[in-house]
Motif scaffolding. Structure first.
Motif, PDB file in Angstrom:
ATOM      1  N   GLU A  86       0.811  -1.218   0.000  1.00 59.45           N
ATOM      2  CA  GLU A  86       0.000   0.000   0.000  1.00 59.45           C
ATOM      3  C   GLU A  86       0.843   1.267   0.000  1.00 59.45           C
ATOM      4  N   SER A  87       2.132   1.124   0.283  1.00 57.38           N
ATOM      5  CA  SER A  87       3.019   2.280   0.356  1.00 57.38           C
ATOM      6  C   SER A  87       3.478   2.690  -1.039  1.00 57.38           C
ATOM      7  N   ALA A  88       3.565   3.994  -1.252  1.00 52.56           N
ATOM      8  CA  ALA A  88       4.103   4.502  -2.518  1.00 52.56           C
ATOM      9  C   ALA A  88       5.614   4.315  -2.565  1.00 52.56           C
ATOM     10  N   ASN A  89       6.247   4.210  -1.393  1.00 55.94           N
ATOM     11  CA  ASN A  89       7.700   4.049  -1.332  1.00 55.94           C
ATOM     12  C   ASN A  89       8.027   2.983  -0.292  1.00 55.94           C
ATOM     13  N   ARG A  90       8.227   1.761  -0.758  1.00 56.52           N
ATOM     14  CA  ARG A  90       8.485   0.631   0.145  1.00 56.52           C
ATOM     15  C   ARG A  90       9.732   0.857   0.995  1.00 56.52           C
ATOM     16  N   ASP A  91      10.786   1.451   0.398  1.00 51.74           N
ATOM     17  CA  ASP A  91      12.026   1.680   1.135  1.00 51.74           C
ATOM     18  C   ASP A  91      11.790   2.567   2.353  1.00 51.74           C
ATOM     19  N   VAL A  92      11.023   3.637   2.168  1.00 55.17           N
ATOM     20  CA  VAL A  92      10.744   4.552   3.276  1.00 55.17           C
ATOM     21  C   VAL A  92       9.876   3.846   4.321  1.00 55.17           C
ATOM     22  N   GLU A  99      13.026   1.777  12.203  1.00 54.82           N
ATOM     23  CA  GLU A  99      13.298   2.844  13.175  1.00 54.82           C
ATOM     24  C   GLU A  99      12.438   2.701  14.426  1.00 54.82           C
ATOM     25  N   ASN A 100      11.261   2.112  14.277  1.00 52.18           N
ATOM     26  CA  ASN A 100      10.347   1.958  15.412  1.00 52.18           C
ATOM     27  C   ASN A 100      10.557   0.669  16.190  1.00 52.18           C
ATOM     28  N   MET A 101      11.538  -0.134  15.772  1.00 50.83           N
ATOM     29  CA  MET A 101      11.841  -1.373  16.492  1.00 50.83           C
ATOM     30  C   MET A 101      12.607  -1.077  17.774  1.00 50.83           C
ATOM     31  N   SER A 102      12.419  -1.974  18.740  1.00 47.41           N
ATOM     32  CA  SER A 102      13.225  -1.888  19.952  1.00 47.41           C
ATOM     33  C   SER A 102      14.644  -2.342  19.616  1.00 47.41           C
ATOM     34  N   LEU A 109      16.523  -8.835  14.064  1.00 45.76           N
ATOM     35  CA  LEU A 109      16.423  -8.646  12.614  1.00 45.76           C
ATOM     36  C   LEU A 109      17.790  -8.799  11.956  1.00 45.76           C
ATOM     37  N   ARG A 110      18.821  -8.195  12.553  1.00 44.05           N
ATOM     38  CA  ARG A 110      20.178  -8.334  12.005  1.00 44.05           C
ATOM     39  C   ARG A 110      20.604  -9.803  11.976  1.00 44.05           C
TER      40      ARG A 110
END
Length: 127
Positions: A86-92, A99-102, A109-110
């Motif tokens: 649904e995003s126009a810019n998947r990267d953003v 950025e919102n991850m703890s 994730l890494r």
């Protein structure tokens, strides 16, 4: 992908948490602690979930039992993919998500990314 109503989502949570298939009566009983619903309501919700492809119905004697067709994690991954689409810019969108991850989630994730990129690991995008 099918969206779920609030009662459908609650029923799916119960089915995912169950050790095995559940009958309509078992679903209804399981929900009684949280909210009072009629047997016919539970049956209708399970019928809708069957039509949406979220559960499979199997005959057990005179009753039917219901089981999820996919795991909770597969459903979450599907929802995340839909949100990205649904995003126009998947990267953003991905950047905002990260950025919102703890700190612990980012570390996990890494680790997962490193495992995904490990030599000798089969390419999941290959047919």
């Amino acid at each position: 992908m099918q969206r779920l109503g609030s009662l459908e989502a609650v029923v799916m949570q119960r089915l995912w948490d169950a050790p095995g298939p559940m009958t309509v009566r078992e679903v209804m009983t399981e929900l009684q602690a949280e909210r009072s619903i009629a047997y016919t309501t539970a049956m209708t919700v399970l019928d809708h979930l069957t039509k949406k492809g979220m559960v499979v119905r199997t005959k057990q004697g005179r009753a039917f039992s219901y089981s999820p067709t996919r795991s909770r994690e597969d459903r979450v991954a599907e929802l995340m993919g839909q949100a990205l689409a649904e995003s126009a810019n998947r990267d953003v969108a991905l950047m905002r998500f990260v950025e919102n991850m703890s700190t612990d989630e980012a570390a996990q994730l890494r680790k997962l990314l490193a495992e995904t990129e490990a030599p000798g690991r089969p390419d999941r995008s290959a047919p």
